[in-house]
Structures are given as structure tokens and as C-alpha cells.
Design an enzyme around this catalytic site. Structure first.
Site, PDB file in Angstrom:
ATOM      1  CE  LYS A   1      14.185  16.437  -5.581  1.00 51.92           C
ATOM      2  NZ  LYS A   1      15.583  16.561  -5.213  1.00 51.92           N
TER       3      LYS A   1
ATOM      4  N   GLY B   1       9.914  18.058   2.074  1.00 52.63           N
ATOM      5  CA  GLY B   1       9.202  16.782   2.179  1.00 52.63           C
ATOM      6  C   GLY B   1      10.074  15.718   1.561  1.00 52.63           C
TER       7      GLY B   1
ATOM      8  CB  CYS C   1      15.753  11.782   2.261  1.00 46.60           C
ATOM      9  SG  CYS C   1      16.088  10.423   1.148  1.00 46.60           S
TER      10      CYS C   1
ATOM     11  NE  ARG D   1       9.574   7.974  -0.949  1.00 49.10           N
ATOM     12  CZ  ARG D   1      10.829   7.539  -0.930  1.00 49.10           C
ATOM     13  NH1 ARG D   1      11.198   6.648  -0.036  1.00 49.10           N
ATOM     14  NH2 ARG D   1      11.713   7.991  -1.795  1.00 49.10           N
TER      15      ARG D   1
ATOM     16  CG  PHE E   1      18.955  23.352   0.487  1.00 51.76           C
ATOM     17  CD1 PHE E   1      19.399  23.017  -0.780  1.00 51.76           C
ATOM     18  CD2 PHE E   1      18.169  22.434   1.168  1.00 51.76           C
ATOM     19  CE1 PHE E   1      19.077  21.795  -1.354  1.00 51.76           C
ATOM     20  CE2 PHE E   1      17.837  21.207   0.605  1.00 51.76           C
ATOM     21  CZ  PHE E   1      18.296  20.895  -0.664  1.00 51.76           C
TER      22      PHE E   1
HETATM   23  C1  UDX Z   1      17.764  15.084   0.082  1.00 53.35           C
HETATM   24  C2  UDX Z   1      19.232  15.520   0.153  1.00 53.35           C
HETATM   25  O1  UDX Z   1      19.418  16.710  -0.609  1.00 53.35           O
HETATM   26  C3  UDX Z   1      20.135  14.421  -0.347  1.00 53.35           C
HETATM   27  O2  UDX Z   1      21.478  14.798  -0.231  1.00 53.35           O
HETATM   28  C4  UDX Z   1      19.862  13.168   0.461  1.00 53.35           C
HETATM   29  O3  UDX Z   1      20.635  12.105  -0.031  1.00 53.35           O
HETATM   30  C5  UDX Z   1      18.398  12.792   0.404  1.00 53.35           C
HETATM   31  O4  UDX Z   1      17.599  13.896   0.814  1.00 53.35           O
HETATM   32  P1  UDX Z   1      15.955  14.903  -1.872  1.00 53.35           P
HETATM   33  O5  UDX Z   1      15.015  14.304  -0.868  1.00 53.35           O
HETATM   34  O6  UDX Z   1      16.031  14.308  -3.232  1.00 53.35           O
HETATM   35  O7  UDX Z   1      17.444  14.893  -1.297  1.00 53.35           O
HETATM   36  O8  UDX Z   1      15.497  16.410  -2.042  1.00 53.35           O
HETATM   37  P2  UDX Z   1      16.115  17.874  -1.902  1.00 53.35           P
HETATM   38  O9  UDX Z   1      16.443  18.398  -3.224  1.00 53.35           O
HETATM   39  O10 UDX Z   1      17.150  17.925  -0.855  1.00 53.35           O
HETATM   40  O11 UDX Z   1      14.823  18.650  -1.387  1.00 53.35           O
HETATM   41  C6  UDX Z   1      14.187  18.298  -0.158  1.00 53.35           C
HETATM   42  C7  UDX Z   1      12.975  19.138   0.095  1.00 53.35           C
HETATM   43  O12 UDX Z   1      13.333  20.440   0.493  1.00 53.35           O
HETATM   44  C8  UDX Z   1      12.036  19.305  -1.102  1.00 53.35           C
HETATM   45  O13 UDX Z   1      10.695  19.138  -0.649  1.00 53.35           O
HETATM   46  C9  UDX Z   1      12.277  20.737  -1.540  1.00 53.35           C
HETATM   47  O14 UDX Z   1      11.158  21.296  -2.155  1.00 53.35           O
HETATM   48  C10 UDX Z   1      12.588  21.402  -0.209  1.00 53.35           C
HETATM   49  N1  UDX Z   1      13.393  22.632  -0.327  1.00 53.35           N
HETATM   50  C11 UDX Z   1      14.659  22.572  -0.832  1.00 53.35           C
HETATM   51  C12 UDX Z   1      12.881  23.838   0.130  1.00 53.35           C
HETATM   52  O15 UDX Z   1      11.732  23.914   0.598  1.00 53.35           O
HETATM   53  N2  UDX Z   1      13.667  24.961   0.029  1.00 53.35           N
HETATM   54  C13 UDX Z   1      14.920  24.939  -0.470  1.00 53.35           C
HETATM   55  O16 UDX Z   1      15.553  26.002  -0.510  1.00 53.35           O
HETATM   56  C14 UDX Z   1      15.423  23.702  -0.929  1.00 53.35           C
END
Ligand code: UDX
Length: 437
Positions: A327, A261, A264, A334, A253
């Protein structure tokens, strides 16, 4: 166990299929009849790797069925509430209308000894309010709050083998009953060593809000570092690798780019701020406003970088956006950074084409005025600039030579910092990343 799962969206459909996989007898219920008939026919109504295969497998056992009638929840021992809690229009707060409606309708099916388990992400305080409502109608049933942490794209794996289970339960015997029921539901993953924590309702609700806030903060932290890197000529990807080697920090992360985005993180941190405000603790979470602002700023920055890439004016420029989903391995658009950047560019006069392996249909519904092209080569044809905004493998693996044959001008913005600047520049491309020279 006999289980009902109320709400068959990204969370509920996967939960229902996984509970059947664990050996339970499951009915998934949703008011959307189209969704129910798709699921009953073994088709996932959204893209989620592994879900179609799992549906086929468990539907064939006869342990899983789907229904649009709440009456089919009758007879279940455990009822899971998995409906959505979107952001309220024009406000930060979560909209609980689906939770409240599903819960009210479920009350007709609850029997003495049943456990009602909330999985939806709700503002702290919701569980205790629902527990009071349940106690009034069914004093011998019990409510538990068991937040869900699954990631889209890994939803099946995250449901079958999660990092941890959190049970929000009432004190005393009722709590013990709820714990015993959930332990039975999750017996397989628990026997494999998955940690399980029990807590009061408020703590369980807050675990979810805190986890998502921390993840969002981590991403905005590295994106803030990217802003500083941009004005100093430093490279945020190397910076992330270096700080990530400290295991107190960790590398996960810490990918700078166009930001987070999805359904969640953005709405959950806003709902958390709104709830803290109602509780008089708004100061504690003012930093989340900054987290949100940094995130939104990334999208504006991507528009500026694109304008620079194409020589200072977007008017009439052909821009190809690689990726519409928020992603990779998801068709969810969304609050997708990719789509929001594409829409901004279009509004500012660019001629935008968006491509994506899975999300075009949903993207078109959201922004019908943008052009969509499923074929990657056709989408890139004649482009003045390529924008890699969702890191699907096919875009990460694109070679500068192949892309060069399609585009009009060799300009690329790597909004996820996933391609190698040196390789692309050596092939004659004008490359820009986020927070790297
Ligand atoms: C997230 C949480 O990870 C999960 O535990 C919760 O239940 C719901 O929300 P999710 O929305 O599926 O899950 O996506 P996640 O993989 O967490 O990515 C969220 C966003 O962060 C994506 O748009 C991703 O592209 C972005 N992201 C992630 C970054 O920009 N940089 C990173 O290093 C990691």
C-alpha cells in the site's frame, strides 16, 4: 515509567519511540544488531512517515535507547512484547517461535511487581499459556494482553492517538494492577478521551483477530461486487459511494482493486481460521476462506486484464508496474498484491519493470529476477502497458499526457481505481479499471 519494548520491527520501533514521546524512559531491544545500530543513530530501518523525526526528537531527550541485549530490560516496570508472528511455512497457522523465544528470554529480566504486556497478534489462548509460564517463574508479576491496531503509514499517529485501547487482564487484584500500570503508560491519550476497554485474555486476543477479519471481509465484499460489476457493465466505484453513504455500512475500506496484502490481514485471517479449527469452531470461520479466495482471485484477474490490454499474449511484452509496496506510504512488500502480480506476469513471459518510491530494495530481495527502476519516466519508457497497482500520490497524479511521452503503447490498468477513466480515454488511452466499465 520505565519501559522495555522487546522487538523493534514495524510495531516495536514505533511503539518504543512513541512511549518515549509520552514521557517514559524506554529501552527498545531486538536481536538484530544492524536494526539496533540504525535506530540508535536515529535512522528508521523501514519507511514510516514521521518516524525519523520522532526518533531524532526523543533520542535527543535521552529518554530512549536501543540495545541488542535483553539484560537491558532489567529495571523496567512494564515490558512490551512486540515481536512478529508470521505465517508458518506451508501452513495457515501463526508461527509463535519469536514470541516464545522473546518471552523466555525476557523472564530473566522480570522482577516482582512488573507488568509484561503482549502486543503481538497471537492465536487466542496464547496469553493464558504465557500467563501460566510467568506465574511459575514470577508469581508477583502480571501479564496483560494489549493488542495493537496500528496501520503502517500512520503508525506514529495510530500509536499516539489510537481509536481505543483494549486491555486483556486476569481477574482480581492482578488485573487491577495491570490496568493501573497501563493507564499510567497511556495517561496522555487516555486524558484526551481515548476509550479504554478491559476484558479477559481471550476476548482481547479475539478483538484483534475479529477486527482484521472484518476489514478483510469488507475489502473482499467490494471486490466480489467488482466481479459482478464486470459481468454486468456496472461501476463498482459508484456502487461503493452509494452504499457507503449508509452510515451503517460506511465508505471506508470499500475500495475495490487488486485486494489486500501486507504483513497483517492475509496472515491474520489464515491464522484465525487455523486456530478456530484447532478449537473445533472451524465452521464459524469458513467464510474467511472465501474472503481469502476472493482476494487471491483479484491478482489472477489483474494478470488476465493485462493480457487483454496488450492484445492477448504477454510473451515479450514490456509491462511497467507502478508500485511494489502493499500500500502507499510504506516500503513493506510482504504479500504485496502489486509484487505478486508483477512476478506472475514475469513468469508468463512478460518483460516486467517495477517502480516504487520506497519499496524497490525490499522488492528486489524478494523477486530478484524482476527489473527495477526508481525513476518513473525511465520505468515507463517503451512500455506496452502501465499497471497502477499501489496508489502512491505520484502515480495517482500522473497525467495521461506526461505518461504518453514515455510509453510505447497507451494502455493502462488502474488496479486501484484511482485515476479518472474519462480523462485518460479522452487523451487516447486504452483504460481498464477493476469492476468498472
Ligand atoms: C491492517 C489494519 O488496518 C490494522 O488495524 C492492523 O493493526 C494491521 O493490519 P495495515 O496492514 O497497515 O493495517 O494496512 P491497511 O491500511 O489496513 O491495508 C491493508 C490492505 O488492504 C492494503 O493492501 C490495502 O491496499 C488494502 N485495501 C484497503 C484495499 O484493497 N481496499 C480498501 O478499501 C482498503
Amino acid at each position: 515509567m520505565r519501559i522495555s519494548v522487546i522487538g523493534c520491527g514495524y510495531l516495536g520501533a514505533v511503539h518504543a519511540a512513541c512511549m518515549a514521546k509520552l514521557g517514559h524512559e524506554v529501552v527498545g531491544i531486538d536481536v538484530d544488531e544492524r536494526k539496533i545500530s540504525e535506530l540508535q543513530a536515529g535512522r528508521a530501518p523501514f519507511f514510516e512517515p514521521g518516524l525519523p523525526e520522532l526518533l531524532d526528537e526523543v533520542l535527543a531527550t535521552g529518554r530512549l535507547k536501543f540495545s541488542s541485549s535483553m539484560a537491558d530490560a532489567n529495571g523496567a516496570d512494564v515490558h512490551f512484547l512486540c515481536v512478529g508472528t508470521p505465517q508458518r511455512k506451508g501452513e495457515y497457522a501463526a508461527d509463535l517461535k519469536y514470541v516464545d523465544a522473546a518471552f523466555a528470554s525476557l523472564l530473566d529480566s522480570v522482577e516482582p511487581g512488573n507488568v509484561v504486556v503482549g502486543k503481538s497478534t497471537v492465536p487466542v489462548g496464547t496469553a493464558s499459556r504465557l500467563a501460566d509460564e510467568l506465574a511459575e517463574r514470577h508469581p508477583e508479576a502480571v501479564l496483560a494482553w494489549n493488542p495493537e491496531f496500528l496501520r503502517e503509514g500512520f503508525a506514529v499517529k495510530d500509536t499516539l492517538t489510537p481509536d481505543r485501547f483494549v486491555y486483556g487482564i486476569p481477574a482480581g487484584e492482578a488485573g487491577e494492577k495491570a490496568t493501573a500500570a497501563l493507564d499510567e503508560v497511556y495517561q496522555t491519550p487516555l486524558s484526551m478521551g481515548t476509550r479504554r476497554l478491559t476484558a479477559d485474555y481471550a476476548t482481547a486476543e479475539l478483538v484483534k483477530a475479529a477486527a482484521n477479519s472484518f476489514l478483510a471481509t469488507k475489502i473482499s465484499f467490494i471486490n466480489a461486487m467488482a466481479e459482478v460489476c464486470e459481468v454486468t457493465g456496472a461501476d463498482v466505484t459508484i456502487l461503493a459511494d452509494a452504499i457507503g453513504l449508509d452510515d451503517r455500512i460506511g465508505r471506508k475500506f470499500l475500495n475495490a482493486g487488486v485486494g489486500f496484502g501486507g504483513g497483517c490481514l492475509p496472515k491474520d485471517i489464515r491464522a484465525f481460521m487455523a486456530r478456530a479449527g484447532e478449537l473445533g469452531a472451524d465452521q464459524a470461520l469458513t467464510f474467511l476462506k472465501e474472503v481469502d479466495d476472493i482476494n487471491v482471485r483479484r491478482r489472477l484477474r489483474a494478470v488476465e486484464l493485462t493480457r487483454d490490454l496488450v492484445g492477448g499474449s504477454l510473451l515479450g511484452k514490456r509491462i511497467t508496474v507502478l508500485g511494489a509496496a502493499f500500500k502507499p506510504n510504506s516500503d513493506d512488500v510482504r504479500d504485496s498484491p502489486a509484487l505478486s502480480i508483477a512476478a506472475q506476469l514475469q513468469l508468463q513471459g512478460a518483460d516486467v519493470t517495477v517502480t516504487d518510491p520506497e519499496a524497490i530494495e525490499g522488492a528486489r530481495r524478494r523477486f530478484p529476477e524482476i527489473a527495477y527502476e526508481a525513476d518513473l519516466t525511465a520505468a515507463m519508457s517503451g512500455a506496452d502497458a502501465l499497471l497502477l497497482l499501489t496508489e502512491w500520490d505520484e502515480y495517482k497524479n500522473l497525467t495521461p499526457e506526461v505518461a504518453a511521452k514515455a510509453v510505447g503503447s497507451k494502455n493502462i490498468l488502474d488496479g486501484r481505481n484511482v485515476i479518472d477513466p474519462a480523462t485518460w480515454r479522452a487523451a487516447g488511452w486504452n483504460y481498464k479499471g477493476i469492476g468498472r466499465p
